[in-house]
Design a protein around this motif. Structure first.
Motif, PDB file in Angstrom:
ATOM      1  N   LEU A 139       5.426   1.834  -6.023  1.00 32.71           N
ATOM      2  CA  LEU A 139       6.800   2.012  -6.488  1.00 32.71           C
ATOM      3  C   LEU A 139       7.144   3.490  -6.641  1.00 32.71           C
ATOM      4  O   LEU A 139       8.268   3.912  -6.331  1.00 32.71           O
ATOM      5  N   LYS A 140       6.184   4.290  -7.097  1.00 33.72           N
ATOM      6  CA  LYS A 140       6.420   5.718  -7.320  1.00 33.72           C
ATOM      7  C   LYS A 140       6.831   6.435  -6.036  1.00 33.72           C
ATOM      8  O   LYS A 140       7.649   7.356  -6.057  1.00 33.72           O
ATOM      9  N   VAL A 141       6.274   5.992  -4.898  1.00 28.96           N
ATOM     10  CA  VAL A 141       6.637   6.592  -3.610  1.00 28.96           C
ATOM     11  C   VAL A 141       8.131   6.424  -3.361  1.00 28.96           C
ATOM     12  O   VAL A 141       8.829   7.358  -2.950  1.00 28.96           O
ATOM     13  N   LEU A 142       8.639   5.218  -3.617  1.00 29.48           N
ATOM     14  CA  LEU A 142      10.069   4.979  -3.424  1.00 29.48           C
ATOM     15  C   LEU A 142      10.906   5.754  -4.432  1.00 29.48           C
ATOM     16  O   LEU A 142      11.945   6.335  -4.082  1.00 29.48           O
ATOM     17  N   GLN A 143      10.448   5.767  -5.672  1.00 29.14           N
ATOM     18  CA  GLN A 143      11.214   6.458  -6.713  1.00 29.14           C
ATOM     19  C   GLN A 143      11.347   7.950  -6.428  1.00 29.14           C
ATOM     20  O   GLN A 143      12.383   8.552  -6.715  1.00 29.14           O
ATOM     21  N   GLU A 144      10.318   8.557  -5.842  1.00 30.75           N
ATOM     22  CA  GLU A 144      10.316  10.005  -5.632  1.00 30.75           C
ATOM     23  C   GLU A 144      10.908  10.427  -4.296  1.00 30.75           C
ATOM     24  O   GLU A 144      11.401  11.559  -4.169  1.00 30.75           O
ATOM     25  N   HIS A 145      10.877   9.538  -3.290  1.00 27.64           N
ATOM     26  CA  HIS A 145      11.248   9.970  -1.941  1.00 27.64           C
ATOM     27  C   HIS A 145      12.401   9.188  -1.307  1.00 27.64           C
ATOM     28  O   HIS A 145      12.953   9.640  -0.305  1.00 27.64           O
ATOM     29  N   CYS A 146      12.765   8.063  -1.867  1.00 32.04           N
ATOM     30  CA  CYS A 146      13.789   7.218  -1.251  1.00 32.04           C
ATOM     31  C   CYS A 146      15.182   7.807  -1.455  1.00 32.04           C
ATOM     32  O   CYS A 146      15.549   8.198  -2.575  1.00 32.04           O
ATOM     33  N   GLN A 147      15.968   7.877  -0.381  1.00 35.27           N
ATOM     34  CA  GLN A 147      17.331   8.396  -0.441  1.00 35.27           C
ATOM     35  C   GLN A 147      18.366   7.294  -0.656  1.00 35.27           C
ATOM     36  O   GLN A 147      19.565   7.552  -0.602  1.00 35.27           O
ATOM     37  N   GLY A 148      17.898   6.079  -0.905  1.00 32.33           N
ATOM     38  CA  GLY A 148      18.819   4.977  -1.166  1.00 32.33           C
ATOM     39  C   GLY A 148      19.066   4.813  -2.656  1.00 32.33           C
ATOM     40  O   GLY A 148      18.481   5.502  -3.498  1.00 32.33           O
ATOM     41  N   MET A 149      19.985   3.901  -2.990  1.00 31.96           N
ATOM     42  CA  MET A 149      20.217   3.534  -4.386  1.00 31.96           C
ATOM     43  C   MET A 149      19.164   2.508  -4.761  1.00 31.96           C
ATOM     44  O   MET A 149      19.229   1.351  -4.355  1.00 31.96           O
ATOM     45  N   LEU A 150      18.167   2.914  -5.532  1.00 32.72           N
ATOM     46  CA  LEU A 150      17.011   2.069  -5.825  1.00 32.72           C
ATOM     47  C   LEU A 150      17.262   1.224  -7.077  1.00 32.72           C
ATOM     48  O   LEU A 150      17.549   1.759  -8.151  1.00 32.72           O
ATOM     49  N   LEU A 151      17.165  -0.096  -6.928  1.00 33.51           N
ATOM     50  CA  LEU A 151      17.333  -1.028  -8.039  1.00 33.51           C
ATOM     51  C   LEU A 151      16.013  -1.754  -8.253  1.00 33.51           C
ATOM     52  O   LEU A 151      15.669  -2.692  -7.527  1.00 33.51           O
TER      53      LEU A 151
ATOM     54  N   THR B  57       0.848  -1.186   0.000  1.00 38.94           N
ATOM     55  CA  THR B  57       0.000   0.000   0.000  1.00 38.94           C
ATOM     56  C   THR B  57       0.886   1.239   0.000  1.00 38.94           C
ATOM     57  O   THR B  57       2.083   1.178   0.342  1.00 38.94           O
ATOM     58  N   ILE B  58       0.304   2.367  -0.358  1.00 37.50           N
ATOM     59  CA  ILE B  58       1.059   3.618  -0.367  1.00 37.50           C
ATOM     60  C   ILE B  58       1.531   3.976   1.035  1.00 37.50           C
ATOM     61  O   ILE B  58       2.649   4.465   1.239  1.00 37.50           O
ATOM     62  N   ASP B  59       0.690   3.717   2.029  1.00 35.94           N
ATOM     63  CA  ASP B  59       1.068   3.999   3.415  1.00 35.94           C
ATOM     64  C   ASP B  59       2.285   3.171   3.824  1.00 35.94           C
ATOM     65  O   ASP B  59       3.226   3.686   4.443  1.00 35.94           O
ATOM     66  N   LYS B  60       2.287   1.886   3.468  1.00 37.69           N
ATOM     67  CA  LYS B  60       3.434   1.032   3.795  1.00 37.69           C
ATOM     68  C   LYS B  60       4.674   1.481   3.031  1.00 37.69           C
ATOM     69  O   LYS B  60       5.800   1.373   3.534  1.00 37.69           O
ATOM     70  N   ALA B  61       4.477   1.990   1.826  1.00 37.79           N
ATOM     71  CA  ALA B  61       5.606   2.484   1.043  1.00 37.79           C
ATOM     72  C   ALA B  61       6.251   3.681   1.736  1.00 37.79           C
ATOM     73  O   ALA B  61       7.481   3.797   1.798  1.00 37.79           O
ATOM     74  N   HIS B  62       5.407   4.578   2.275  1.00 37.88           N
ATOM     75  CA  HIS B  62       5.943   5.737   3.002  1.00 37.88           C
ATOM     76  C   HIS B  62       6.666   5.288   4.268  1.00 37.88           C
ATOM     77  O   HIS B  62       7.712   5.863   4.630  1.00 37.88           O
ATOM     78  N   GLN B  63       6.158   4.266   4.937  1.00 37.14           N
ATOM     79  CA  GLN B  63       6.841   3.722   6.106  1.00 37.14           C
ATOM     80  C   GLN B  63       8.215   3.179   5.719  1.00 37.14           C
ATOM     81  O   GLN B  63       9.214   3.384   6.425  1.00 37.14           O
ATOM     82  N   ALA B  64       8.262   2.475   4.595  1.00 36.62           N
ATOM     83  CA  ALA B  64       9.533   1.929   4.114  1.00 36.62           C
ATOM     84  C   ALA B  64      10.511   3.053   3.792  1.00 36.62           C
ATOM     85  O   ALA B  64      11.701   2.988   4.138  1.00 36.62           O
ATOM     86  N   VAL B  65      10.019   4.103   3.149  1.00 41.21           N
ATOM     87  CA  VAL B  65      10.864   5.245   2.799  1.00 41.21           C
ATOM     88  C   VAL B  65      11.442   5.896   4.055  1.00 41.21           C
ATOM     89  O   VAL B  65      12.631   6.245   4.104  1.00 41.21           O
ATOM     90  N   ARG B  66      10.613   6.066   5.074  1.00 42.63           N
ATOM     91  CA  ARG B  66      11.099   6.666   6.329  1.00 42.63           C
ATOM     92  C   ARG B  66      12.222   5.824   6.939  1.00 42.63           C
ATOM     93  O   ARG B  66      13.219   6.365   7.439  1.00 42.63           O
ATOM     94  N   GLN B  67      12.060   4.504   6.896  1.00 44.36           N
ATOM     95  CA  GLN B  67      13.078   3.619   7.469  1.00 44.36           C
ATOM     96  C   GLN B  67      14.376   3.677   6.650  1.00 44.36           C
ATOM     97  O   GLN B  67      15.472   3.743   7.215  1.00 44.36           O
ATOM     98  N   ILE B  68      14.231   3.695   5.333  1.00 48.56           N
ATOM     99  CA  ILE B  68      15.404   3.757   4.464  1.00 48.56           C
ATOM    100  C   ILE B  68      16.129   5.087   4.635  1.00 48.56           C
ATOM    101  O   ILE B  68      17.366   5.141   4.774  1.00 48.56           O
TER     102      ILE B  68
END
Length: 273
Positions: free
Chosen positions: A76-88, A42-53
């Motif tokens: 996936l878009k949540v991670l692509q736009e907000h994740c500070q990691g190297m996304l593969l 879910t989008i909410d879980k994606a934001h949680q993942a982004v915060r942890q990353i």
């Protein structure tokens, strides 16, 4: 050597992401800390993942490596736009080019285990696991004609883990049967196996390694003594040669390597991947 945190993010079990990611990471001499984030659906879980990353990136001062097999494009878009990691993005890397080449759209199905109640392959896999458990260590001679492969070898040569790996990963019904002193005295295969000779594959092991393994289970016993291990291994290998049974030494091989060799040798018609 610096340590890098690696995230495996998936909207399913994450097995595909972790298996593929580990295969890639094995090419590099580096220490890693693994963090699994399965069922990010879910989008909410994606934001949680982004915060942890992102918290990990801020705390450690380096970009985490993020392997993902997310199918839901909004997630996936949540991670692509907000994740500070190297996304593969493994699906994006491989699925999209295949869609273009084949001219068809993929199912975009979440995980290899979706719709398990409708999957014959899944039920075949469970049946194979049950078969391998029922025929572990020579517990049963029933229905051996249904076996895809029968592993033989001395006790603690790797038969049980190999049988279960073949069942779980490839859906093969793998029985295993220990060779014991009574078999060596008769200098013949166990009677129950003779008619299934074509399905038999042997596992051996170096005596000193066998003694180490057995000593962990029964220290200071004749069972674990180097002299007894040498005798059993020698007799087992001689028996397999006399019976023209294909075999290999498991001493320095992983379960994956052993299973792959067996698959190449027996070439079963029914394989699940």
């Amino acid at each position: 050597m610096s340590k890098r945190t690696v995230f495996f993010v998936s909207d399913g079990t994450g097995i595909t992401a972790e298996t593929f990611g580990n295969a890639i990471l094995a090419q590099f001499e580096m220490k890693t800390r693994h963090v699994r984030l399965p069922f990010t659906d879910t989008i909410d879980k994606a934001h949680q993942a982004v915060r942890q990353i992102n918290h990990t990136a801020d705390t450690e001062g380096t970009k985490p490596i993020v392997f993902t097999t997310l199918v839901n494009m909004d997630v996936l878009k949540v991670l692509q736009e907000h994740c500070q990691g190297m996304l593969l993005d493994m699906f994006g890397t491989f699925v999209n080019p295949l869609e273009n080449e084949l001219g068809i759209k993929s199912h975009h199905r979440v995980g290899r285990f979706s719709d398990v109640s409708k999957s014959k392959e899944y039920h075949d896999r469970i049946e194979a696991i049950n078969f391998s458990l029922a025929h572990d260590d020579g517990q049963s001679n029933r229905d051996l004609e249904s076996a895809d492969v029968i592993l033989v070898g001395v006790s603690r040569s790797g038969k049980t883990p190999t049988s279960l790996y073949l069942a779980m990963q490839h859906g093969l019904k793998a029985a295993n049967y220990p060779l014991i002193p009574e078999d060596f005295e008769r200098r013949q295969l166990p009677p129950a196996l003779v008619q299934h000779r074509k399905k038999i594959f042997g596992l051996s092991i170096q005596p000193d390694r066998l003694a180490e393994i057995r000593s962990e289970r029964r220290p200071n016993s004749r069972y674990a003594s180097l002299e007894n291990c040498r005798m059993e291994v020698s007799e087992a290998e001689a028996m397999m040669r006399r019976s023209s049974i294909r075999w290999l030494s498991t001493t320095t091989k992983s379960i994956e390597e052993i299973a792959t060799t067996i698959l190449q040798e027996i070439r079963p018609e029914r394989l699940i991947y």
